[in-house]
Design an enzyme around this catalytic site. Structure first.
Site, PDB file in Angstrom:
ATOM      1  N   LYS A  27       0.838  -1.214   0.000  1.00 60.54           N
ATOM      2  CA  LYS A  27       0.000   0.000   0.000  1.00 60.54           C
ATOM      3  C   LYS A  27       0.867   1.257   0.000  1.00 60.54           C
ATOM      4  CE  LYS A  27      -1.836   1.559   3.983  1.00 60.54           C
ATOM      5  NZ  LYS A  27      -1.585   2.978   4.295  1.00 60.54           N
ATOM      6  N   ASN A  28       1.828   1.313   0.926  1.00 56.97           N
ATOM      7  CA  ASN A  28       2.572   2.563   1.105  1.00 56.97           C
ATOM      8  C   ASN A  28       3.597   2.811   0.009  1.00 56.97           C
ATOM      9  OD1 ASN A  28       0.987   3.020   3.272  1.00 56.97           O
ATOM     10  ND2 ASN A  28       2.490   2.356   4.792  1.00 56.97           N
ATOM     11  N   ARG A  98      -4.278  10.235   3.533  1.00 56.50           N
ATOM     12  CA  ARG A  98      -3.147  11.070   3.950  1.00 56.50           C
ATOM     13  C   ARG A  98      -2.074  11.149   2.872  1.00 56.50           C
ATOM     14  NH1 ARG A  98      -0.510  13.572   7.717  1.00 56.50           N
ATOM     15  NH2 ARG A  98       1.748  13.372   7.747  1.00 56.50           N
ATOM     16  N   CYS A 122      -5.613  11.557  11.676  1.00 55.31           N
ATOM     17  CA  CYS A 122      -6.061  10.180  11.925  1.00 55.31           C
ATOM     18  C   CYS A 122      -5.850   9.924  13.405  1.00 55.31           C
ATOM     19  CB  CYS A 122      -5.281   9.196  11.071  1.00 55.31           C
ATOM     20  SG  CYS A 122      -3.642   9.001  11.692  1.00 55.31           S
ATOM     21  N   ARG A 127      -0.257  14.820  13.120  1.00 54.08           N
ATOM     22  CA  ARG A 127       0.643  14.395  12.033  1.00 54.08           C
ATOM     23  C   ARG A 127       0.962  15.615  11.159  1.00 54.08           C
ATOM     24  NH1 ARG A 127      -1.383   8.741   9.668  1.00 54.08           N
ATOM     25  NH2 ARG A 127       0.730   8.682   8.794  1.00 54.08           N
ATOM     26  N   PRO A 128       1.887  16.444  11.653  1.00 58.00           N
ATOM     27  CA  PRO A 128       2.233  17.654  10.892  1.00 58.00           C
ATOM     28  C   PRO A 128       2.987  17.305   9.611  1.00 58.00           C
ATOM     29  CG  PRO A 128       3.739  17.367  12.717  1.00 58.00           C
ATOM     30  CD  PRO A 128       2.708  16.273  12.844  1.00 58.00           C
ATOM     31  N   ILE A 129       3.149  18.288   8.760  1.00 61.47           N
ATOM     32  CA  ILE A 129       3.998  18.065   7.571  1.00 61.47           C
ATOM     33  C   ILE A 129       5.068  19.161   7.489  1.00 61.47           C
ATOM     34  CG2 ILE A 129       2.252  16.778   6.260  1.00 61.47           C
ATOM     35  CD1 ILE A 129       1.757  19.270   4.610  1.00 61.47           C
ATOM     36  N   ASP A 130       5.503  19.611   8.657  1.00 61.25           N
ATOM     37  CA  ASP A 130       6.536  20.661   8.689  1.00 61.25           C
ATOM     38  C   ASP A 130       7.830  20.221   8.000  1.00 61.25           C
ATOM     39  OD1 ASP A 130       6.456  18.897  11.019  1.00 61.25           O
ATOM     40  OD2 ASP A 130       8.268  19.931  11.644  1.00 61.25           O
ATOM     41  N   ASP A 310       3.982   0.183  12.183  1.00 62.69           N
ATOM     42  CA  ASP A 310       2.735  -0.350  11.616  1.00 62.69           C
ATOM     43  C   ASP A 310       2.493  -1.802  12.007  1.00 62.69           C
ATOM     44  OD1 ASP A 310       2.909   1.513   8.492  1.00 62.69           O
ATOM     45  OD2 ASP A 310       2.305   2.073  10.512  1.00 62.69           O
ATOM     46  N   ARG A 402      -8.937  -0.312   4.154  1.00 59.83           N
ATOM     47  CA  ARG A 402      -8.020   0.681   3.558  1.00 59.83           C
ATOM     48  C   ARG A 402      -6.703   0.028   3.164  1.00 59.83           C
ATOM     49  NH1 ARG A 402      -7.145   5.916   7.003  1.00 59.83           N
ATOM     50  NH2 ARG A 402      -5.736   6.209   5.240  1.00 59.83           N
TER      51      ARG A 402
HETATM   52  C1  EPZ Z   1       3.996   6.743   6.664  1.00 57.83           C
HETATM   53  O1  EPZ Z   1       3.294   7.804   7.308  1.00 57.83           O
HETATM   54  C2  EPZ Z   1       2.990   5.621   6.481  1.00 57.83           C
HETATM   55  N1  EPZ Z   1       1.897   6.078   5.631  1.00 57.83           N
HETATM   56  C3  EPZ Z   1       2.446   5.170   7.838  1.00 57.83           C
HETATM   57  O2  EPZ Z   1       1.636   4.011   7.603  1.00 57.83           O
HETATM   58  C4  EPZ Z   1       3.615   4.745   8.724  1.00 57.83           C
HETATM   59  O3  EPZ Z   1       3.123   4.454  10.009  1.00 57.83           O
HETATM   60  C5  EPZ Z   1       4.646   5.875   8.812  1.00 57.83           C
HETATM   61  O4  EPZ Z   1       5.070   6.254   7.491  1.00 57.83           O
HETATM   62  C6  EPZ Z   1       5.892   5.461   9.595  1.00 57.83           C
HETATM   63  O5  EPZ Z   1       6.469   4.351   8.990  1.00 57.83           O
HETATM   64  C7  EPZ Z   1       2.094   6.058   4.287  1.00 57.83           C
HETATM   65  O6  EPZ Z   1       3.143   5.691   3.805  1.00 57.83           O
HETATM   66  C8  EPZ Z   1       0.926   6.497   3.451  1.00 57.83           C
HETATM   67  P1  EPZ Z   1       6.331   9.800   8.973  1.00 57.83           P
HETATM   68  P2  EPZ Z   1       4.011   9.253   7.416  1.00 57.83           P
HETATM   69  O7  EPZ Z   1       6.386  11.058   8.184  1.00 57.83           O
HETATM   70  O8  EPZ Z   1       4.761   9.540   6.179  1.00 57.83           O
HETATM   71  C9  EPZ Z   1       6.263  12.970  12.520  1.00 57.83           C
HETATM   72  C10 EPZ Z   1      -0.259   2.642   7.707  1.00 57.83           C
HETATM   73  O9  EPZ Z   1      -0.854   2.080   8.633  1.00 57.83           O
HETATM   74  N2  EPZ Z   1       6.358  13.962  11.438  1.00 57.83           N
HETATM   75  O10 EPZ Z   1       7.501   8.882   8.931  1.00 57.83           O
HETATM   76  O11 EPZ Z   1       2.999  10.229   7.865  1.00 57.83           O
HETATM   77  C11 EPZ Z   1       4.927  12.261  12.497  1.00 57.83           C
HETATM   78  O12 EPZ Z   1       3.955  13.012  13.196  1.00 57.83           O
HETATM   79  C12 EPZ Z   1       0.231   4.070   7.902  1.00 57.83           C
HETATM   80  O13 EPZ Z   1      -0.003   2.121   6.598  1.00 57.83           O
HETATM   81  C13 EPZ Z   1       6.550  15.299  11.768  1.00 57.83           C
HETATM   82  O14 EPZ Z   1       6.631  15.663  12.941  1.00 57.83           O
HETATM   83  O15 EPZ Z   1       5.034   8.976   8.606  1.00 57.83           O
HETATM   84  C14 EPZ Z   1       5.229  10.959  13.168  1.00 57.83           C
HETATM   85  O16 EPZ Z   1       5.213  11.144  14.573  1.00 57.83           O
HETATM   86  C15 EPZ Z   1      -0.072   4.588   9.289  1.00 57.83           C
HETATM   87  N3  EPZ Z   1       6.622  16.216  10.774  1.00 57.83           N
HETATM   88  C16 EPZ Z   1       6.661  10.664  12.722  1.00 57.83           C
HETATM   89  O17 EPZ Z   1       7.205  11.915  12.289  1.00 57.83           O
HETATM   90  C17 EPZ Z   1       6.525  15.851   9.451  1.00 57.83           C
HETATM   91  O18 EPZ Z   1       6.623  16.741   8.573  1.00 57.83           O
HETATM   92  C18 EPZ Z   1       6.754   9.678  11.573  1.00 57.83           C
HETATM   93  O19 EPZ Z   1       6.003  10.199  10.499  1.00 57.83           O
HETATM   94  C19 EPZ Z   1       6.318  14.499   9.140  1.00 57.83           C
HETATM   95  C20 EPZ Z   1       6.251  13.570  10.142  1.00 57.83           C
END
Ligand code: EPZ
Length: 436
Positions: A27-28, A98, A122, A127-130, A310, A402
């Site tokens: 999926k991812n 997302r 969610c 879940r910021p995107i900073d 996950d 999903r």
């Molecule tokens: C991806 O989410 C996956 N989703 C998630 O899978 C997975 O849990 C996650 O990576 C970690 O492996 C997809 O690929 C669609 P991150 P993502 O950016 O990209 C913080 C599932 O069940 N963060 O690595 O959102 C964030 O809040 C889903 O398949 C910031 O602070 O994960 C989190 O605490 C759930 N600022 C941590 O980093 C940012 O700009 C990891 O987030 C981005 C993230």
């Protein structure tokens, strides 16, 4: 107050899973590949595409924005974004998935500008995107936040440069998408190393990009002017595979999980071995057996190649019946233990304190009515129900759909007594529920 139709998964637990199961495309990875098709005007043929709702939503978004989307067969699609609309991507499109945030990087990389509504949150916490935004700014984009949660980015020219993404999967992917057609070299430091990051890099290189180092901490991208189309098969889903491995172990079963890349499963296999299960690796399959009661173990989730976040809920369910006390530490997300309150309804003995859960294993869980709070929490409820005595009803199963294609069919193929059924339930209404 009214009657509502609810679809639930019913599980009559206690049967060890036996047989073999095939894992679908990741999926991812697929969600990132779909965004990557925006970077070329030629046709991309993607294989090993799972039939899950997140992918359907992403295909719908691409189609709504002008992409030609042609279903070639059950697991393959052809996409051409030549006439893609580079205008605003509204919230009604991004709210359900997302991964729609990848449109930011893809549109910026293709058109030099993007206007995308922030996706929905969610249940895993804020879940910021900073880190994504900082990456785009490092590439020369001017980012502004408009009303309706629209993120607007503009750049005369995307200039390659150094960026730090602190191991964020999404930020790594988004910066890659923005950088492959930049002028100059982009270096992504502290890059995420997840298999789906590597898969995206391989896809982009199949389209003529120059991405090196994916799978390590440093990804170097030499920008190219144009990308061409390609034919590409997504990798198997590491988390779907891990979920069936955990289900096999939790039910003391004997399951051959096929169409996997064993190397992607190393951290999961290691924990199953630590719990007393056996895991035998083949070229594209793993055999999981667990004849006796599992033993406790401690788990700390980490970015790849550490134990994947996950898989944390699924192991929470598995360890609820293990012998001894286990400690689960969730280091990636702020709030990924809500499912524990549902395990308590089944007789589990768990205590949660912030990002740490302490699980006292019990001999037996009992079936109960439970709900899925998110995709992987839903999978955890299914695993607990498969191992429990009695019937478990899992509601809010749209979350499970999903990320898992035909999970009921695949489990029935392993001998589980499980079915999806519509039930009528009396809905007292949100206000009454809140007042309760
Ligand atoms: C991806 O989410 C996956 N989703 C998630 O899978 C997975 O849990 C996650 O990576 C970690 O492996 C997809 O690929 C669609 P991150 P993502 O950016 O990209 C913080 C599932 O069940 N963060 O690595 O959102 C964030 O809040 C889903 O398949 C910031 O602070 O994960 C989190 O605490 C759930 N600022 C941590 O980093 C940012 O700009 C990891 O987030 C981005 C993230």
């Amino acid at each position: 107050m009214r009657w509502m139709n609810l679809e639930k998964i019913f599980i009559n637990g206690g049967t060890p899973l036996r047989g073999e199961v095939f894992v679908g495309g990741a999926k991812n990875a697929v969600l990132a590949l779909l965004a990557g098709t925006i970077l070329t005007k030629s046709t991309c043929r993607l294989e090993n595409i799972p039939n899950i709702s997140d992918v359907s939503i992403m295909l719908h978004i691409l189609h709504q924005l002008g992409a030609e989307v042609r279903r070639v067969d059950k697991y393959a699609v052809e996409i051409n974004t030549k006439y893609f609309d580079s205008g605003e991507v509204p919230y009604e499109l991004t709210r359900h998935c997302r991964a729609s945030c990848y449109l930011l990087g893809a549109l910026l990389g293709r058109f030099g500008h993007a206007r995308v509504a922030m996706p929905g949150g969610c249940d895993l916490g804020i879940r910021p995107i900073d880190l994504h935004i900082r990456g785009f700014e490092m590439l020369g984009a001017t980012v502004t936040f408009e009303k309706n949660a629209i993120i607007s980015m503009q750049s005369e020219q995307i200039l390659g440069g150094p960026t730090h993404v602190e191991y964020s999967v999404g930020a790594t992917i988004n910066v890659m998408l923005a950088a492959v057609r930049a002028s100059g070299v982009t270096v992504i430091e502290n890059a995420a190393k997840e298999p789906h990051v590597v898969d995206l890099a391989n896809f982009l290189n199949s389209c003529g990009a120059d991405v090196r180092g994916a799978g390590t901490d440093v990804i170097k991208i030499h920008g190219v002017k144009e990308l061409h189309g390609c034919e590409y098969a997504a990798i198997p889903d590491q988390i779907e595979a891990g979920t069936f491995m955990a289900a096999a172990a939790a039910t003391r079963g004997h399951v051959l999980v096929r169409n996997v890349i064993p190397k992607h499963l190393e951290s999961i296999s290691a924990k199953l071995l630590e719990c007393g299960a056996t895991v035998e690796e083949f070229d594209d399959a793993v055999l999981v057996c667990a004849p006796t009661r599992l033993q406790r173990c401690n788990i700390k989730t980490m970015p790849h190649p550490g134990f994947p976040t996950d898989m944390q809920p699924q192991f929470g369910a598995l360890l609820a019946m293990a012998q001894g006390t286990s400690i689960l530490s969730e280091s990636v997300f702020d709030n990924r233990f809500r499912y524990m309150e549902q395990l308590l309804r089944m007789g589990a003995q768990v205590k949660v304190d912030g990002k740490v859960a302490v699980i006292e294993g019990v001999e037996q869980l009992s079936g109960a009515q439970v709900k899925a709070y998110d995709l992987r929490a839903g999978a955890a409820m299914v695993i607990a129900g498969l191992a429990a005595q009695g019937v478990t009803e899992v509601e809010s199963i749209a979350y499970i759909d999903r990320g898992y294609e035909d999970i009921v069919g695949k489990l029935r193929g392993l001998g589980a007594d499980v079915a999806r059924r519509d039930v009528k339930e009396y809905d007292v209404g949100e206000d009454a529920r809140l007042a309760g």
